[in-house]
Write a protein that holds these residues in place. Structure first.
Motif, PDB file in Angstrom:
ATOM      1  N   ASN A   1      -9.661  -3.706  -2.240  1.00  0.00           N
ATOM      2  CA  ASN A   1      -9.682  -3.271  -0.838  1.00  0.00           C
ATOM      3  C   ASN A   1     -10.796  -3.930  -0.046  1.00  0.00           C
ATOM      4  OD1 ASN A   1      -7.496  -1.572  -1.147  1.00  0.00           O
ATOM      5  ND2 ASN A   1      -8.735   0.238  -1.583  1.00  0.00           N
TER       6      ASN A   1
ATOM      7  N   ASP B   1      -9.099   1.033 -13.286  1.00  0.00           N
ATOM      8  CA  ASP B   1      -8.135   0.858 -12.190  1.00  0.00           C
ATOM      9  C   ASP B   1      -8.779   1.213 -10.851  1.00  0.00           C
ATOM     10  OD1 ASP B   1      -5.915  -0.194 -13.431  1.00  0.00           O
ATOM     11  OD2 ASP B   1      -5.024   1.744 -13.899  1.00  0.00           O
TER      12      ASP B   1
ATOM     13  N   TRP C   1      -3.335  -6.655 -12.832  1.00  0.00           N
ATOM     14  CA  TRP C   1      -3.787  -6.721 -11.452  1.00  0.00           C
ATOM     15  C   TRP C   1      -3.714  -8.139 -10.877  1.00  0.00           C
ATOM     16  CZ3 TRP C   1      -4.945  -2.974  -7.984  1.00  0.00           C
ATOM     17  CH2 TRP C   1      -5.082  -1.672  -8.465  1.00  0.00           C
TER      18      TRP C   1
ATOM     19  N   GLU D   1      -9.235  -1.380  -7.895  1.00  0.00           N
ATOM     20  CA  GLU D   1      -8.620  -1.072  -6.599  1.00  0.00           C
ATOM     21  C   GLU D   1      -9.653  -1.119  -5.489  1.00  0.00           C
ATOM     22  OE1 GLU D   1      -6.199   2.594  -4.403  1.00  0.00           O
ATOM     23  OE2 GLU D   1      -7.027   2.851  -6.415  1.00  0.00           O
TER      24      GLU D   1
END
Length: 359
Positions: A268, A260, A230, A264
């Motif tokens: 965001n 994950d 990442w 994520e």
């Protein structure tokens, strides 16, 4: 997107009202009949025993009723019959001076106590059967929901795949800027539908309880590997602080999917230039993975809803998700016997903690 769901809270399902087999029921009936007849005979043969046999009859019926619940009418009829017969014997013994007259008060009292006990037992059994019926309906509804989610996930995939193929053919052509922009929007929505389908299927598999394939997993190595993948997003400041966790029993695929989803979510909600931190540690009986960000954090009114399926708050950065990423993450944690929690960090931003059993 703050989204996720947890599995529905576990319901307290009562144990089944166990009915004895016919053979056991027959043996209980015979045993009670033998005791009642024997005590009546003893009252006739030994009047000096006073009311002892009378009490033993009712005690035997009360004990047997805990295993053998007779229908109301035969129970009342049988109780009335042996009460009248035993009462007549006690009245006769009292008249002959073998029994104190004060003991005659037991004649109406004992059957009344027995019948009150029977009434309470039948009420309890009826309540348990009603709870079992309700629990059965809820389990059926949950099963239908899982089947619906699984079938819906599969049904979404085919039209999305076909539509995506056609759009990719169109994208290969020479298009003006406006059409290509519209095409990008359509492709983005298809990607969201694909992600939604995949996560719906994942949640359904986890809820069914048969998705895990546990094996020795080095959690700290897994977290470092994910952080390396990442951190290619160079517009964020990535911090990794992993203590050695050793090997724990877990399904690495599902743990990776759960982490994950957490990363994520942090991405965001973290502005460009912000910080995302990953950490892991181990205590005697558990391992904890933390995912923290320097975003706006979670509003107090949003905290109770963070893990609800399909609930989400549009992020200030990044695109709106499916509303299932965190749901899948929590389902994976629960399936492993762990838990996933969310709160605001001490320095602002959101902090998610994934706890897993270490043994």
């Amino acid at each position: 997107m703050w989204a996720i769901s947890s599995r529905a809270p576990d319901l307290a399902v009562p144990r089944a009202v166990r009915r004895p087999s016919r053979r056991i029921s027959l043996l209980i009936d015979i045993a009670v009949a033998v005791v009642v007849v024997g005590m009546l005979g003893l009252m006739i043969i030994e009047p000096s025993l006073e009311a002892g046999p009378f009490h033993i009859m009712f005690l035997a019926v009360a004990i047997a009723y805990g295993y053998r619940i007779w229908p109301p009418l035969p129970t009342v009829a049988a109780t009335t019959a042996f009460t009248l017969l035993a009462g007549w014997l006690m009245v006769r013994q009292a008249a002959e001076g073998h029994l104190p007259k004060a003991e005659l008060a037991e004649i109406p009292l004992m059957p009344m106590v027995l019948l009150v006990m029977i009434w309470h037992v039948r009420r309890r059994v009826a309540a348990i059967e009603e709870m079992q019926l309700m629990a059965g309906r809820q389990l059926e509804a949950a099963q239908r929901e899982r089947e619906f989610v699984r079938d819906t996930s599969h049904a979404i995939r085919t039209p999305v795949t076909i539509a995506r193929g056609h759009l990719e053919l169109v994208a290969a052509q020479d298009l003006d800027v406006e059409v290509r922009s519209d095409l990008s929007v359509a492709m983005l929505q298809l990607e969201r539908m694909t992600a939604l389908s995949n996560r719906l299927l994942a949640v359904a598999r986890l809820d069914s309880g048969g998705a895990l394939s546990e094996q020795p997993t080095n959690l700290s190595s897994l977290v470092r590997e994910l952080a390396s993948n990442w951190s290619a997003q160079e517009d964020r400041d990535w911090q990794v602080d992993c203590e050695p966790t050793g090997w724990i029993p877990a399904d690495p695929e599902w743990i990776e999917l759960a982490l994950d989803a957490l990363i994520e979510n942090a991405l965001n909600f973290t502005p460009v230039g912000g910080e995302i931190s990953l950490g892991c540690r181990r205590s005697a009986d558990r391992c904890v993975v933390e995912v923290a960000d320097s975003g706006p954090g979670i509003e107090p009114e949003d905290l109770p809803h963070v893990f609800e399926r399909f609930w989400h708050r549009p992020p200030p950065n990044g695109r709106t998700g499916t509303g299932l990423g965190l749901a899948m993450a929590r389902s994976a944690a629960v399936a492993h016997g762990g838990r996933l929690s969310a709160r605001n960090g001490p320095n602002g931003g959101a902090l998610f903690e994934l706890e897993l059993p270490a043994n």
